[in-house]
Scaffold this motif. Structure first.
Motif, mmCIF file in Angstrom:
data_model
loop_
_atom_site.group_PDB
_atom_site.id
_atom_site.type_symbol
_atom_site.label_atom_id
_atom_site.label_comp_id
_atom_site.label_asym_id
_atom_site.label_seq_id
_atom_site.Cartn_x
_atom_site.Cartn_y
_atom_site.Cartn_z
ATOM 1 N N UNK A 64 -1.731 7.464 -11.948
ATOM 2 C CA UNK A 64 -1.459 6.632 -10.789
ATOM 3 C C UNK A 64 -0.196 5.831 -11.050
ATOM 4 N N UNK A 65 0.671 5.791 -10.070
ATOM 5 C CA UNK A 65 1.824 4.908 -10.110
ATOM 6 C C UNK A 65 1.500 3.800 -9.132
ATOM 7 N N UNK A 66 1.471 2.571 -9.629
ATOM 8 C CA UNK A 66 1.193 1.414 -8.793
ATOM 9 C C UNK A 66 2.476 0.608 -8.653
ATOM 10 N N UNK A 67 2.864 0.357 -7.423
ATOM 11 C CA UNK A 67 4.079 -0.394 -7.130
ATOM 12 C C UNK A 67 3.735 -1.554 -6.211
ATOM 13 N N UNK A 68 4.405 -2.682 -6.430
ATOM 14 C CA UNK A 68 4.238 -3.773 -5.479
ATOM 15 C C UNK A 68 5.497 -4.616 -5.435
ATOM 16 N N UNK A 69 5.732 -5.159 -4.270
ATOM 17 C CA UNK A 69 6.796 -6.137 -4.105
ATOM 18 C C UNK A 69 6.107 -7.425 -3.710
ATOM 19 N N UNK A 70 5.950 -8.298 -4.702
ATOM 20 C CA UNK A 70 5.245 -9.560 -4.543
ATOM 21 C C UNK A 70 4.060 -9.376 -3.615
ATOM 22 N N UNK A 71 3.913 -10.185 -2.594
ATOM 23 C CA UNK A 71 2.781 -10.043 -1.675
ATOM 24 C C UNK A 71 3.208 -9.406 -0.363
#
Length: 182
Positions: A46-53
């Motif tokens: 799994x590749x998990x990406x986030x840009x803050x909220x």
């Protein structure tokens, strides 16, 4: 601020690694990168990406299968370089662009159709940031069931906000290993 991590499901449980995506230009590149992070070609990564909220994305790679993708907010992700990796024309329900159409969008003076001339004054919306391409949904897109068999239901995935990557890791039983790379 972005955060990206790989979670590989092994016989011994989940293994996490922090990842830099600077050299990744396409979803296929991302899938190849993720496959290279495991010793066994059949492992789920799994590749998990986030840009803050603002938005988060999950890419699931199972062996040589095509990657499965979920993005929480396509319009927000479209304004991000990492989001653009995930938002393929297929994911957005569009036909892939034909490179020959680029020629028809450029005027003889080298500017694109609809592009303001230099002498028309400053762009008043310059501080508003980039806009999402027309027709990009302001909500979730992709495979909402990509984590079902791992214990995260479609309903749970769609209800996430805030620190979604940590919440996903918690539901997968991988919060401790993700914390080591955060």
């Amino acid at each position: 601020m972005y955060f990206a991590a790989l979670l590989a499901r092994t016989e011994d449980g989940w293994e996490a690694s922090d990842t830099e995506l600077d050299d990744v230009e396409t979803l296929d590149d991302l899938a190849d990168f993720a496959r290279g992070a495991t010793a066994d070609d059949d492992e789920t990564v799994l590749v998990l990406l986030e840009q803050e909220d603002i938005w988060y994305g999950v890419v699931r790679i199972d062996g040589e299968d095509d990657p499965r993708v979920f993005v929480s907010n396509a319009a927000a992700a479209a304004r991000s370089a990492y989001g653009e990796l995930l938002l393929t024309p297929e994911l957005l329900g569009r036909e892939p662009e034909d490179d020959s159409t680029l020629d028809s969008l450029t005027d003889l003076d080298g500017t694109e159709d609809g592009e303001p001339d230099a002498d028309t004054g400053p762009d008043t919306d310059a501080d508003a940031g980039p806009e999402a391409p027309a027709g990009t949904p302001a909500g979730p897109v992709g495979d909402t069931e990509l984590l079902d068999d791992l214990g995260v239901s479609e309903k749970q995935l769609l209800a996430l906000n805030g620190d979604a990557v940590n919440e996903i890791a918690e539901m997968l039983g991988a919060a401790d290993v993700l914390e080591t790379v955060r």
